[in-house]
Motif scaffolding. Sequence first.
Motif, PDB file in Angstrom:
ATOM      1  N   ASP A   1     -35.873   0.676 -12.271  1.00  4.44           N
ATOM      2  CA  ASP A   1     -36.115   2.086 -12.558  1.00  4.44           C
ATOM      3  C   ASP A   1     -37.176   2.562 -11.567  1.00  4.44           C
ATOM      4  O   ASP A   1     -38.204   1.896 -11.399  1.00  4.44           O
ATOM      5  N   SER A   2     -36.926   3.693 -10.911  1.00  3.94           N
ATOM      6  CA  SER A   2     -37.891   4.180  -9.926  1.00  3.94           C
ATOM      7  C   SER A   2     -39.227   4.526 -10.564  1.00  3.94           C
ATOM      8  O   SER A   2     -40.250   4.627  -9.880  1.00  3.94           O
ATOM      9  N   ASN A   3     -39.240   4.703 -11.884  1.00  7.26           N
ATOM     10  CA  ASN A   3     -40.481   5.007 -12.594  1.00  7.26           C
ATOM     11  C   ASN A   3     -41.163   3.765 -13.178  1.00  7.26           C
ATOM     12  O   ASN A   3     -42.235   3.873 -13.767  1.00  7.26           O
ATOM     13  N   VAL A   4     -40.518   2.617 -13.049  1.00  4.95           N
ATOM     14  CA  VAL A   4     -41.081   1.370 -13.569  1.00  4.95           C
ATOM     15  C   VAL A   4     -41.146   0.363 -12.421  1.00  4.95           C
ATOM     16  O   VAL A   4     -40.119  -0.114 -11.951  1.00  4.95           O
ATOM     17  N   LYS A   5     -42.346   0.069 -11.978  1.00  4.40           N
ATOM     18  CA  LYS A   5     -42.513  -0.922 -10.910  1.00  4.40           C
ATOM     19  C   LYS A   5     -42.294  -2.303 -11.504  1.00  4.40           C
ATOM     20  O   LYS A   5     -43.026  -2.730 -12.406  1.00  4.40           O
ATOM     21  N   THR A   6     -41.268  -3.008 -11.011  1.00  7.50           N
ATOM     22  CA  THR A   6     -40.913  -4.320 -11.529  1.00  7.50           C
ATOM     23  C   THR A   6     -41.051  -5.322 -10.391  1.00  7.50           C
ATOM     24  O   THR A   6     -40.254  -5.326  -9.459  1.00  7.50           O
ATOM     25  N   GLN A   7     -42.082  -6.152 -10.460  1.00  3.80           N
ATOM     26  CA  GLN A   7     -42.414  -7.033  -9.337  1.00  3.80           C
ATOM     27  C   GLN A   7     -42.428  -8.504  -9.743  1.00  3.80           C
ATOM     28  O   GLN A   7     -42.877  -8.863 -10.827  1.00  3.80           O
ATOM     29  N   VAL A   8     -41.917  -9.328  -8.839  1.00  5.48           N
ATOM     30  CA  VAL A   8     -41.964 -10.777  -9.006  1.00  5.48           C
ATOM     31  C   VAL A   8     -43.325 -11.253  -8.499  1.00  5.48           C
ATOM     32  O   VAL A   8     -43.649 -11.082  -7.326  1.00  5.48           O
ATOM     33  N   LEU A   9     -44.120 -11.856  -9.381  1.00  4.26           N
ATOM     34  CA  LEU A   9     -45.437 -12.355  -8.976  1.00  4.26           C
ATOM     35  C   LEU A   9     -45.404 -13.835  -8.612  1.00  4.26           C
ATOM     36  O   LEU A   9     -46.265 -14.302  -7.864  1.00  4.26           O
ATOM     37  N   ALA A  10     -44.441 -14.551  -9.139  1.00 11.17           N
ATOM     38  CA  ALA A  10     -44.354 -15.980  -8.834  1.00 11.17           C
ATOM     39  C   ALA A  10     -42.930 -16.475  -9.014  1.00 11.17           C
ATOM     40  O   ALA A  10     -42.208 -16.012  -9.894  1.00 11.17           O
ATOM     41  N   VAL A  11     -42.536 -17.399  -8.156  1.00  9.72           N
ATOM     42  CA  VAL A  11     -41.281 -18.140  -8.283  1.00  9.72           C
ATOM     43  C   VAL A  11     -41.346 -19.237  -7.226  1.00  9.72           C
ATOM     44  O   VAL A  11     -41.855 -19.017  -6.130  1.00  9.72           O
ATOM     45  N   ASN A  12     -40.863 -20.426  -7.561  1.00  7.85           N
ATOM     46  CA  ASN A  12     -40.943 -21.530  -6.608  1.00  7.85           C
ATOM     47  C   ASN A  12     -39.807 -22.506  -6.851  1.00  7.85           C
ATOM     48  O   ASN A  12     -39.886 -23.366  -7.728  1.00  7.85           O
ATOM     49  N   ALA A  13     -38.759 -22.364  -6.059  1.00  5.52           N
ATOM     50  CA  ALA A  13     -37.596 -23.235  -6.211  1.00  5.52           C
ATOM     51  C   ALA A  13     -37.923 -24.678  -5.856  1.00  5.52           C
ATOM     52  O   ALA A  13     -37.204 -25.597  -6.261  1.00  5.52           O
ATOM     53  N   GLN A  14     -39.000 -24.900  -5.108  1.00  6.65           N
ATOM     54  CA  GLN A  14     -39.359 -26.245  -4.674  1.00  6.65           C
ATOM     55  C   GLN A  14     -40.400 -26.902  -5.587  1.00  6.65           C
ATOM     56  O   GLN A  14     -40.883 -27.989  -5.293  1.00  6.65           O
ATOM     57  N   ALA A  15     -40.787 -26.244  -6.658  1.00  8.37           N
ATOM     58  CA  ALA A  15     -41.816 -26.784  -7.552  1.00  8.37           C
ATOM     59  C   ALA A  15     -41.389 -28.142  -8.097  1.00  8.37           C
ATOM     60  O   ALA A  15     -40.226 -28.350  -8.449  1.00  8.37           O
ATOM     61  N   SER A  16     -42.339 -29.070  -8.154  1.00  9.35           N
ATOM     62  CA  SER A  16     -42.024 -30.395  -8.680  1.00  9.35           C
ATOM     63  C   SER A  16     -41.854 -30.364 -10.191  1.00  9.35           C
ATOM     64  O   SER A  16     -41.108 -31.151 -10.764  1.00  9.35           O
ATOM     65  N   ASP A  17     -42.531 -29.432 -10.829  1.00  6.32           N
ATOM     66  CA  ASP A  17     -42.444 -29.269 -12.274  1.00  6.32           C
ATOM     67  C   ASP A  17     -41.517 -28.095 -12.591  1.00  6.32           C
ATOM     68  O   ASP A  17     -41.629 -27.033 -11.986  1.00  6.32           O
ATOM     69  N   MET A  18     -40.601 -28.302 -13.523  1.00  4.46           N
ATOM     70  CA  MET A  18     -39.621 -27.262 -13.849  1.00  4.46           C
ATOM     71  C   MET A  18     -40.292 -25.968 -14.286  1.00  4.46           C
ATOM     72  O   MET A  18     -39.884 -24.867 -13.888  1.00  4.46           O
ATOM     73  N   ASN A  19     -41.346 -26.065 -15.100  1.00  3.02           N
ATOM     74  CA  ASN A  19     -42.015 -24.868 -15.598  1.00  3.02           C
ATOM     75  C   ASN A  19     -42.653 -24.055 -14.474  1.00  3.02           C
ATOM     76  O   ASN A  19     -42.718 -22.826 -14.534  1.00  3.02           O
TER      77      ASN A  19
END
Length: 522
Positions: free
Chosen positions: A323-341
């Motif tokens: 929504d142009s009125n709702v800023k929706t941002q990814v702050l973290a993601v890591n496909a290479q993380a050793s821990d699933m969480n």
Amino acid sequence: MKKVFSLLLVFLLIISSMLYATPTSAEQVFTDVSPKHSNYQDIAFLLDKGIISADKKIYGVKDIVTREEVAVMVAKAVGLDGTQRATKFKDVPKSHKNSGYIQSAVEAGIINGYTDGTFKPTTKVTRGHMAAFIARAFDLPNGTKTFKDVKKGHTAYEAVSQLAAANITTGYEDGTFKPANNLTRAHISAFLARAVKYQEGLGSTSSKLNVHFLDVGQGDSILVQAPNGKTMLIDAGTKEYGSTVVAYLKSKNVKKLDYVVATHPDADHIGGLAAVLESFTVGEFINSGKVHTTVTYENLLQMVVDKKIPYTEPKAGDLISLDSNVKTQVLAVNAQASDMNDASIVLKLTYQNMSFLLMGDADAGIEEQIAKKYDVSATILKAGHHGSSSSSSLGFLQEVNPKAVILSYEEGNSYGHPHKEVLSNIKTVGTKAYATAQDGTIVVTTNGQSYSISAKEFIVPNTTPENPKGDVNSGTYVIPGAPTAFKNCTEMRVYYPKGVSSSHPAYATARDGDKDGWACEL
């Protein structure tokens, strides 16, 4: 073999998204404006309105705009006369192709000339100047919001606060507006599109943002209903809760899910998504990209391929065009993380003066990382990992400073969630807590200025965390009253001289450089 198969599925998903993406007008007209661009919808809107033209194949999203360009765009947006005619400026003759729009914008009080009788059409525009032009052109509400660099008394304060009140701007993630920065064509497009939508009452079927924290037992599922009517589902609990999620969505008259987000491959987050994909049309599937070899995960990815659902693996900092009125941002993601969480997609939604921080199962190490890079302050925090002591560190809660914390867990779960350390941290920061285990599905409704929560406050007990006795150097012993998260290894070693093992609540993968399951060891 399963890992190879999973990687192959990811490759097929990427190819699938390329093959089945539906081109739209802005994409066809401008070669540098793809549907993935954060301002794509704004540019398409202005194009459809005739506010910008398709006379060039390249829009120039990163180009700095001039006074002439802004005057023309704003004049067109408010319907001013663009007929060529004489102006009061010696550097804008009647023969100038935009003389009519410039003169109309000046007569409307939107933009002024200089005392030497010039207009200076090629002078670059700053974000502060832009705020003034838009505030003069549109009937915007008075605002009170301040930014770190635009406080009361600043020359741009009144105009910028008006833009914030109309949700035309939310500023940058670090809490600044940057009024002295030059204005890019992508940014003026976003500001202007939102101003036009505000003026016309467009861009929303409701003025409210609804965030539903679904009761899916010992799992996570969040439904976001944006003001413009778009929807986003984040996770869907375990497989047995799939039908529960589907029934709830239908009860809320959801016909289509514009986005489905799989924060990470754990079954208590993605197990129910198969039932969702079978029951609803999905506009885009957003996945952490973390490779996992469970049948549940592989079947889900195969379903995305079979249904030809556009697939995306975001990067930290990416914006989702909900929504142009709702800023929706990814702050973290890591496909290479050793821990699933730690692969979890962490999202922040900002709607005017309200914000939601949705932590997935991210642990204290991820909390520390995003707090250093982004503005993590939020009105509502969905606590990470169901209230586990591996997340929701005291330092992080103090940074977020939420008005309310949502805990998603099942009563009597075998993990002991929410852990006493987390409840103690919540009590220390003085925020209210709400639990799905107590009240079932919790709905937070906001108009951008205030909010309501459809649940009773969860009373955090006055308890001191119980800790096993043992050797402080064992790696597992928890010192009563000690922090469960530390800024660095130096601070940790004050309490735990030889570090801690992976089973300790203070363990953070970011401080386990050799990946041996022991953090900050000497």
